[in-house]
Design a protein around this motif. Structure first.
Motif, short mmCIF file in Angstrom:
data_model
loop_
_atom_site.label_atom_id
_atom_site.label_comp_id
_atom_site.label_asym_id
_atom_site.label_seq_id
_atom_site.Cartn_x
_atom_site.Cartn_y
_atom_site.Cartn_z
N ARG A 2 0.91 -1.13 0.07
CA ARG A 2 0.01 0.06 -0.19
C ARG A 2 0.79 1.24 -0.23
O ARG A 2 0.55 2.28 -0.63
CB ARG A 2 -0.86 -0.09 1.23
CG ARG A 2 -2.32 0.53 0.87
CD ARG A 2 -3.31 0.24 1.99
NE ARG A 2 -3.54 -1.32 1.92
CZ ARG A 2 -3.54 -2.10 3.28
NH1 ARG A 2 -3.48 -1.49 4.34
NH2 ARG A 2 -3.61 -3.41 3.34
N GLN A 3 1.87 1.15 0.91
CA GLN A 3 2.77 2.23 0.89
C GLN A 3 3.36 2.60 -0.36
O GLN A 3 3.63 3.65 -1.16
CB GLN A 3 4.16 1.87 1.99
CG GLN A 3 3.63 2.37 3.28
CD GLN A 3 2.96 3.70 3.54
OE1 GLN A 3 3.78 4.60 3.17
NE2 GLN A 3 2.01 3.64 4.28
N TRP A 4 3.93 1.32 -1.26
CA TRP A 4 4.48 1.45 -2.66
C TRP A 4 3.54 2.01 -3.43
O TRP A 4 4.18 2.95 -4.12
CB TRP A 4 4.90 0.04 -2.96
CG TRP A 4 5.97 0.08 -4.09
CD1 TRP A 4 7.35 0.23 -4.10
CD2 TRP A 4 5.34 0.07 -5.55
NE1 TRP A 4 7.57 0.18 -5.52
CE2 TRP A 4 6.71 0.01 -6.25
CE3 TRP A 4 4.11 0.09 -6.30
CZ2 TRP A 4 6.70 -0.22 -7.59
CZ3 TRP A 4 4.19 -0.18 -7.58
CH2 TRP A 4 5.55 -0.08 -8.32
N MET A 5 2.14 1.88 -3.34
CA MET A 5 1.49 2.22 -4.48
C MET A 5 1.27 3.73 -4.05
O MET A 5 1.07 4.39 -5.15
CB MET A 5 0.01 1.48 -4.31
CG MET A 5 -0.15 0.23 -4.92
SD MET A 5 0.52 0.09 -6.70
CE MET A 5 -0.97 0.88 -7.56
N LYS A 6 1.36 4.26 -3.21
CA LYS A 6 1.44 5.74 -2.92
C LYS A 6 2.58 6.40 -3.58
O LYS A 6 2.23 7.72 -3.82
CB LYS A 6 1.52 5.92 -1.43
CG LYS A 6 0.15 5.69 -0.56
CD LYS A 6 0.13 6.00 0.92
CE LYS A 6 -1.00 5.68 1.60
NZ LYS A 6 -0.86 5.34 3.10
N HIS A 7 3.58 5.67 -3.73
CA HIS A 7 4.74 6.27 -4.47
C HIS A 7 4.81 5.83 -5.73
O HIS A 7 5.73 5.94 -6.36
CB HIS A 7 5.97 5.62 -3.86
CG HIS A 7 6.09 6.37 -2.35
ND1 HIS A 7 6.82 7.61 -1.98
CD2 HIS A 7 5.95 5.72 -1.03
CE1 HIS A 7 6.72 7.69 -0.67
NE2 HIS A 7 6.32 6.72 -0.01
N ILE A 8 3.67 5.68 -6.37
CA ILE A 8 3.64 5.21 -7.80
C ILE A 8 4.12 6.09 -8.78
O ILE A 8 4.94 6.01 -9.71
CB ILE A 8 2.29 4.66 -8.25
CG1 ILE A 8 2.28 3.76 -9.88
CG2 ILE A 8 1.16 5.75 -8.31
CD1 ILE A 8 2.82 2.33 -9.66
N GLY A 9 3.98 7.49 -8.37
CA GLY A 9 4.60 8.51 -9.13
C GLY A 9 6.02 8.58 -9.05
O GLY A 9 6.34 8.92 -10.21
N ASP A 10 6.76 8.40 -7.87
CA ASP A 10 7.92 8.24 -7.82
C ASP A 10 8.79 7.06 -8.70
O ASP A 10 9.66 7.41 -9.29
CB ASP A 10 8.37 8.27 -6.36
CG ASP A 10 7.94 9.33 -5.71
OD1 ASP A 10 8.19 10.51 -6.15
OD2 ASP A 10 7.69 9.22 -4.38
N GLU A 11 8.06 6.09 -8.70
CA GLU A 11 8.34 4.93 -9.31
C GLU A 11 8.41 5.20 -11.02
O GLU A 11 9.39 5.12 -11.54
CB GLU A 11 7.57 3.64 -9.15
CG GLU A 11 7.71 2.40 -10.09
CD GLU A 11 8.76 1.74 -9.72
OE1 GLU A 11 9.25 1.95 -8.73
OE2 GLU A 11 9.28 0.87 -10.79
N LEU A 12 7.39 5.75 -11.53
CA LEU A 12 7.12 6.01 -12.95
C LEU A 12 8.20 7.06 -13.23
O LEU A 12 8.63 7.30 -14.48
CB LEU A 12 5.71 6.69 -13.11
CG LEU A 12 4.78 5.54 -13.03
CD1 LEU A 12 3.19 6.01 -13.20
CD2 LEU A 12 4.85 4.34 -14.20
N CYS A 13 8.58 8.05 -12.41
CA CYS A 13 9.46 9.22 -12.63
C CYS A 13 10.94 8.86 -12.47
O CYS A 13 11.70 9.78 -12.32
CB CYS A 13 8.66 10.54 -12.08
SG CYS A 13 7.49 10.99 -12.88
#
Lengths: 288, 205
Positions: free
Chosen positions: B84-95
Motif C-alpha cells: 500500500r505504501q509502495w502504491m502511494k509512491h507510484i508517481g516516484d516509481e514512474l519518474c
C-alpha cells in the motif's frame, strides 16, 4: 453469390464504403400467413433451386418437417395450434427463414470481410467462401436464423434467391406457391399489397391484422401479413420487437474501436515514457 | 567479477515462456477477429478459418501453462501493508525517483497487480471462450449466453492485453530485468536496488 458487385450497401468487417454506384429498387418478399395452407411447396422449391437435400428425419408428432432450419433447409414451415379465443382453434403456419433485415445483426457481428454482404436491393447474403465458421452471426441475428454446417463449418441461410433476383427472376419459393401466400416485388409495392390484404382481413373479423415489418431492425425485406398482428408470438414465437442485442451492439459498436485505440495508446504511452523519463538503470557496483 | 543472484529456475523460465508464446499467438489470432483493422493477422495463421480453428487450442495451452505458472508464483504475490505504501509512491516509481520508494520484496505492488489481473482474466477467457467455441461447444449453449460470452471474452482479453503491454514495457524500462527470465539471474546491484527485502533474504546481507 455475388453477381451484383456494384450493388452493395454494406459489407461485413469493412470500415470503408462499399461500391454504391448503382441504385436498384428495394425488393421484398411478402408472406401472407392468412393464405398459407402449409403445403411446403416453398420448402421443396428452395431445396430444388439451391440443390439442397436435408436428411430425411423422423416424425416427432407435429407437422414441422424438417424440424428446424439447417445448412440444408433454408426455410421451414412452423405450425402453431393456438386458441386465440376460447373454443376457436386456429392453425397458424409461418414460413420461417431469413428476414433480410435492413439493419442486419449477422453482418454487424461478422468478423470476416465480405463474408456477409447486403445488396442495395436489401438482400442480405452470406458468401460462404469467406466464412470462417466462428458463429458470430448467430449472436447478431434477432431471429435465430443462421445455421453452421456440421460438414464444412460454414454458415448458411436463405439468400432470397439473390442469384435469381439478380437476373430479374422471382425467388424459387414465390414461383411455386400455389395460393398466392407468397408474393415478391419492390418493397413499396409489397407494403401496398399488404395494406389491401389487411383491410380485407379486418373486414372478415381480424381486427388486429397487421403487417410485420419490424422497426427495431430497420424494417425487413421479408414481411408477414399476420391475422393477429398484435400477438406475433403466436406464430411460433415470432419476436414482437426484434432488435440486435444490446450486447452485440456494445461489442461491435463502441468497444471495438475504443478498445483498439486503448491498446494502441498503451503502446505509445510506453514508448513516450521511455524517450522522456528514460530507463531505470542501476549502477553496477563492484563487489568484493 | 560481477555477482549475480538466481531469480528464476530453468523450469520457471520455460513455463513463463510457454505462457508468453501462447499469449502472443492467442492475442494475435484473437485480435484478428476483433476488429477489421487486425483481420490481416489471420494470414499469420493460414487464413480466417485456420485462425478460428487454432485460436481456442492456443488459448487452452495458455490456460494450462498459466495455471502451472500461477501455482509457482502464487505465494510471492500476497499483498502486504508495504505494498500500500509502495502504491502511494507510484508517481516516484514512474519518474525514476527510486530513492523515495519503500523497500520491496520479490515483487512490487505493480507486479502483484499484474499477477492478479492475469489470474482473473485467464480463467474468464477460458470459460467465455469455451461457450463460443465453434463447432465443438457453442452449439450446446443458448444464444443469449453466446452474446454475453463474446462481450466478456473481448473485455477480458482487452484487460489482459493492456496488462501485458505494461508488463513487457516494465521489463524493457527497468534495465537488467529481462535477463531474469532469459538467463534466470539478476545482478546483485539490480536486486539490491529494486527488491531490497528479497535481496537480503537471498544473500543474508
Amino acid at each position: 453469390m455475388a453477381l451484383q458487385s456494384l450493388d452493395i450497401k454494406a459489407r461485413s468487417a469493412t470500415t470503408t464504403p462499399p461500391p454504391r454506384a448503382r441504385n436498384p429498387v428495394h425488393v421484398a418478399k411478402l408472406i401472407d400467413i392468412s393464405k398459407c395452407i402449409g403445403c411446403k411447396a416453398c420448402q421443396v422449391a428452395c431445396m430444388e433451386w439451391n440443390d439442397l437435400r436435408d436428411e430425411v428425419g423422423t416424425n416427432v408428432g407435429i407437422y414441422d418437417n424438417p424440424r428446424d432450419l439447417s445448412d440444408q433447409s433454408w426455410t421451414v414451415m412452423r405450425f402453431s395450434e393456438v386458441e386465440v379465443e376460447q373454443g376457436r382453434l386456429e392453425w397458424l403456419i409461418r414460413k420461417d427463414g431469413c428476414m433480410h433485415c435492413d439493419d442486419p445483426g449477422c453482418l454487424k457481428a461478422c468478423p470476416s470481410p465480405g463474408a456477409i454482404v447486403q445488396y442495395a436491393n436489401g438482400i442480405v447474403d452470406f458468401h460462404e467462401e469467406h466464412c470462417i465458421g466462428c458463429g458470430y452471426c448467430l449472436t447478431g441475428c434477432p431471429f435465430n436464423i443462421p445455421r453452421i454446417s456440421k460438414k464444412d463449418s460454414k454458415a448458411y441461410k436463405c439468400t432470397l434467391c439473390s442469384d435469381r433476383v439478380a437476373v430479374g427472376l422471382e425467388p424459387a419459393c414465390i414461383k411455386t406457391c400455389p395460393t398466392g401466400a407468397l408474393v415478391f416485388g419492390s418493397k413499396e409495392d409489397m407494403i401496398h399489397h399488404a395494406e389491401g390484404r389487411i383491410a380485407d382481413l379486418k373486414e372478415r373479423g381480424y381486427a388486429n391484422a397487421a403487417l410485420y415489418n419490424p422497426r427495431g431492425v430497420g424494417g425487413t425485406h421479408v414481411m408477414y401479413v399476420l391475422q393477429h398482428g398484435d400477438q406475433p408470438e403466436l406464430y411460433a414465437n415470432l419476436p414482437k420487437d426484434p432488435h440486435i442485442s444490446p450486447l452485440v451492439s456494445l461489442w461491435k459498436g463502441v468497444t471495438k474501436p475504443l478498445m483498439s485505440l486503448g491498446i494502441g495508446l498503451a503502446v505509445f504511452a510506453g514508448f513516450f515514457h521511455f524517450v522522456t523519463v528514460g530507463p531505470k538503470e542501476v549502477e553496477e557496483e563492484e563487489t568484493d | 567479477m560481477r555477482t549475480t543472484i538466481q531469480r528464476y529456475t530453468a523450469r520457471e523460465r520455460s513455463n513463463h515462456w510457454v505462457v508468453a508464446i501462447a499469449f502472443i499467438l492467442a492475442g494475435l489470432s484473437g485480435l484478428a477477429l476483433f476488429h477489421p483493422a487486425f483481420f490481416f493477422l489471420t494470414n499469420l495463421f493460414g487464413g480466417g478459418p485456420w485462425d478460428r480453428i487454432l485460436h481456442p487450442f492456443i488459448g487452452v495451452v495458455m490456460f494450462l501453462s498459466f495455471v502451472a505458472l500461477a501455482a509457482r508464483f502464487w505465494r510471492f504475490n500476497h499483498f502486504t501493508p508495504a505494498d500500500r505504501q509502495w502504491m502511494k509512491h507510484i508517481g516516484d516509481e514512474l519518474c525514476n525517483r527510486d530513492e523515495r520508494l519503500p523497500e520491496v520484496g520479490k515483487y512490487n505492488a505493480g507486479q502483484k497487480y499484474l499477477f492478479w489481473t492475469v489470474v482473473v482474466t485467464v480463467p474468464v477467457l477460458l470459460l467465455s471462450g469455451v461457450v463460443i467455441w465453434q463447432p465443438w461447444f457453442a452449439p450446446y449453449f443458448p444464444i443469449w449466453l453466446l452474446r454475453v460470452a463474446v462481450v466478456i471474452h473481448a473485455l477480458a482479453a482487452w484487460i489482459m492485453i493492456l496488462g501485458i503491454i505494461v508488463h513487457v514495457y516494465a521489463a524493457i524500462w527497468v534495465k537488467g530485468t529481462v535477463r531474469a527470465m532469459t538467463r534466470g539471474t539478476v545482478s546483485e546491484a539490480w536486486a539490491k536496488h529494486h527488491h531490497r527485502a528479497w535481496y537480503r533474504e537471498m544473500t543474508g546481507k
